[in-house]
Design a protein around this motif. Structure first.
Motif, PDB file in Angstrom:
ATOM      1  N   ASN A   1      31.594  13.592  20.239  1.00  0.00           N
ATOM      2  CA  ASN A   1      31.042  15.017  20.108  1.00  0.00           C
ATOM      3  C   ASN A   1      32.063  15.758  19.329  1.00  0.00           C
ATOM      4  OD1 ASN A   1      28.888  14.773  21.634  1.00  0.00           O
ATOM      5  ND2 ASN A   1      30.011  15.289  23.474  1.00  0.00           N
TER       6      ASN A   1
ATOM      7  N   THR B   1      35.893  17.508  24.016  1.00  0.00           N
ATOM      8  CA  THR B   1      34.264  17.412  23.864  1.00  0.00           C
ATOM      9  C   THR B   1      33.658  16.009  24.043  1.00  0.00           C
ATOM     10  OG1 THR B   1      34.678  17.306  21.573  1.00  0.00           O
ATOM     11  CG2 THR B   1      34.080  19.583  22.650  1.00  0.00           C
TER      12      THR B   1
ATOM     13  N   ASP C   1      31.192  17.257  16.266  1.00  0.00           N
ATOM     14  CA  ASP C   1      30.615  18.339  15.167  1.00  0.00           C
ATOM     15  C   ASP C   1      31.215  19.596  15.093  1.00  0.00           C
ATOM     16  OD1 ASP C   1      28.997  16.211  15.331  1.00  0.00           O
ATOM     17  OD2 ASP C   1      27.208  17.269  15.785  1.00  0.00           O
ATOM     18  N   LEU C   2      31.916  20.026  16.238  1.00  0.00           N
ATOM     19  CA  LEU C   2      32.491  21.288  16.212  1.00  0.00           C
ATOM     20  C   LEU C   2      33.748  21.119  15.197  1.00  0.00           C
ATOM     21  CD1 LEU C   2      31.932  23.905  17.984  1.00  0.00           C
ATOM     22  CD2 LEU C   2      33.446  23.167  19.540  1.00  0.00           C
TER      23      LEU C   2
ATOM     24  N   THR D   1      30.059  26.893  19.837  1.00  0.00           N
ATOM     25  CA  THR D   1      29.218  26.630  18.606  1.00  0.00           C
ATOM     26  C   THR D   1      29.912  26.981  17.452  1.00  0.00           C
ATOM     27  OG1 THR D   1      28.592  29.033  18.977  1.00  0.00           O
ATOM     28  CG2 THR D   1      26.983  27.695  19.657  1.00  0.00           C
ATOM     29  N   ARG D   2      31.091  27.350  17.399  1.00  0.00           N
ATOM     30  CA  ARG D   2      31.702  27.522  16.082  1.00  0.00           C
ATOM     31  C   ARG D   2      33.177  27.957  16.143  1.00  0.00           C
ATOM     32  NH1 ARG D   2      32.171  31.938  12.109  1.00  0.00           N
ATOM     33  NH2 ARG D   2      33.032  31.160  10.316  1.00  0.00           N
TER      34      ARG D   2
ATOM     35  N   ALA E   1      34.345  19.054  12.783  1.00  0.00           N
ATOM     36  CA  ALA E   1      34.080  18.529  11.468  1.00  0.00           C
ATOM     37  C   ALA E   1      33.518  19.912  10.839  1.00  0.00           C
ATOM     38  CB  ALA E   1      32.927  17.565  11.396  1.00  0.00           C
ATOM     39  N   ALA E   2      32.710  20.639  11.365  1.00  0.00           N
ATOM     40  CA  ALA E   2      32.380  22.124  10.886  1.00  0.00           C
ATOM     41  C   ALA E   2      33.334  23.120  10.717  1.00  0.00           C
ATOM     42  CB  ALA E   2      31.126  22.598  11.775  1.00  0.00           C
TER      43      ALA E   2
END
Ligand SMILES: Cc1cc2nc3c(=O)[nH]c(=O)nc-3n(C[C@H](O)[C@H](O)[C@H](O)COP(=O)(O)OP(=O)(O)OC[C@H]3O[C@@H](n4cnc5c(N)ncnc54)[C@H](O)[C@@H]3O)c2cc1C
Length: 411
Positions: free
Chosen positions: A243, A107, A245-246, A81-82, A248-249
């Motif tokens: 996928n 991912t 997002d991980l 998640t992070r 990018a965050a």
């Protein structure tokens, strides 16, 4: 002890495990996948697994015992998640925090979803995961009228399986031809003719505007020009969203198409590598940035990432290749055809035994081979070596293709 954490449950993740062990890595390895099953092969999901010819037990890339023997800790059905890059820690969906020395993001991507009215009706399916195919199988077996949205490989493979089962199949493609992103108009025409000969209705210039429902279930697909196509099941194959997002965050460099990696498969953080469908990378052979959605790329990038992580200096520069199975015919694709100036045809498209060669400035840059394994193998060499070729020799069916290739390579 060095700890390598792999996020992903596809070809790239499984290859990273294999490569770590082949390179005699003796530290700890943890693999996290949000799918509840062992990393598995995705290509059969629209082919033999969809038709029921391949059992679920045959899908995993490595068996459970291979992970056990390699000492890999598997965490399945759990999301990463992070990423805390400063602390070199990965947070998981169950609250666990895993420290890492190196992180491999494998991912992949997820199926692009329709957003038009009716997108939430039952009976509309996508084919990306084993769960997707499992969820659609019972309905697929019963369905009589299938509408496929998207004339790319996944849509066409699904159409082929459905036709083999005797269903009425309509393919709706928004562009002016099927496979338009990847092949020449002549190859699109060849594949359209094959599907039509098999009984599929292939319609181009069809922009879907709505899925019409009845009692909460799909009933028809409506298109911009007023078309209405009845369906008791709809499968959409309209592309992939990375996928990313991980990444990018965590403020890694991310392009709209995927995670940016260098020619060592490294992200902008030297402790984090990314491999497979999720990457936006430079291809030295073609001199441009790209995202590839292929098993070859997932496997080759995973090998390169692992070797670099273990101290080697390896550049990713392999030739992209891909395949598609439709109606028992194998289409094998070597290289990328964009930018060609001459298309050369060897063989007979109507007989489903044909190779299309794409040339640029007298050099082969790509080939699409239908039932032509020798041409596929030879084309891979010619593309990689960038030697000049001639139309006369390529089309000379009196000589074996192997002999022709040797001629070019030794000229
Ligand atoms: C139906 C179908 C047919 C295909 N046919 C062919 C073919 O004929 N030939 C060919 O070369 N290629 C084919 N492909 C493409 C090929 O399967 C992909 O290129 C390949 O699977 C890419 O592997 P990957 O490991 O990069 O990504 P993926 O296979 O997408 O795996 C990514 C994994 O990461 C997991 N994940 C993502 N985010 C997280 C997170 N935050 N935490 C934990 N887990 C996460 C995902 O759930 C998934 O398990 C096909 C694909 C599909 C869907």
């Amino acid at each position: 002890m060095t700890h390598i954490v792999i996020v992903g449950g596809g070809h790239a993740a499984a290859q990273a495990v294999t490569s770590l062990r082949q390179n005699k890595f003796e530290g700890d390895v943890t693999l996290i996948s949000d799918e509840p099953v062992l990393p598995y092969q995705r290509p059969p999901l629209s082919k033999a697994y969809l038709s029921g010819d391949l059992a679920a037990e045959r899908l995993p890339i490595l068996r459970q015992v291979a992970y056990e023997n390699a000492g890999v800790t598997l965490k399945l059905g759990l999301r990463a998640t992070r990423i805390d890059r400063a602390a070199k820690q990965l947070e998981l969906g169950d609250g666990e925090v895993l420290p890492y020395d190196y992180l491999i993001l494998a991912t992949g991507g997820h199926a692009r979803r329709l957003t038009c009215p009716g997108h939430d009706l039952k009976g509309l399916h996508y084919v990306r995961t084993m769960a997707d195919t499992d969820a659609m199988r019972a309905e697929f077996l019963k369905a009589e009228k299938l509408v496929v949205i998207g004339g790319g490989y996944i849509g066409l493979e699904t159409a082929a399986v459905a036709r083999k089962m005797g269903k009425k199949v309509t393919v709706l493609e928004a562009a002016d031809r099927i496979l338009s992103r990847v092949v020449a108009p002549e190859v699109s025409a060849c594949y359209q003719a094959i599907h039509e000969a098999e009984g599929v209705t292939v319609l181009t210039h069809q922009m879907v505007t709505e899925i019409e429902g009845k009692d909460g279930h799909v009933a028809a697909v409506l298109t911009e020009d007023g078309g209405r196509y009845e369906a008791d099941m709809v499968v959409a194959g309209i592309g992939l969203v990375a996928n990313a997002d991980l990444a990018a965050a965590a403020e890694l460099d991310v392009h709209p198409m995927g995670i940016v990696v260098d020619d060592h498969c490294r992200t902008t953080d030297p402790a984090i590598y990314a491999v497979g469908d999720v990457t936006w990378h430079h291809n030295a052979l073609y001199g441009r940035d790209m995202r590839l959605e292929s098993v070859q790329n997932a496997v080759d990038q995973a090998k390169v990432a692992v070797e670099n992580m273990l101290g080697e200096d390896v550049v990713y520069d392999t030739l992209p290749w891909f395949w598609s199975d439709q109606y028992g015919m194998k289409l094998q694709i070597a290289g990328l055809s964009q930018g060609y100036d001459t298309l050369v045809t060897r063989g007979d498209a109507a007989a489903r035994s044909v190779a299309f060669f794409y040339l640029k400035d007298g050099v082969m840059i790509a080939a699409d081979c239908v039932g032509r394994v020798a041409e596929f193998m030879g084309a891979k060499k010619l593309i990689a070596e960038r030697v000049p070729v001639t139309v006369e020799a390529l089309t000379d069916e009196s000589r074996s293709f192997k002999e022709i290739v040797t001629g070019f390579l030794t000229a």
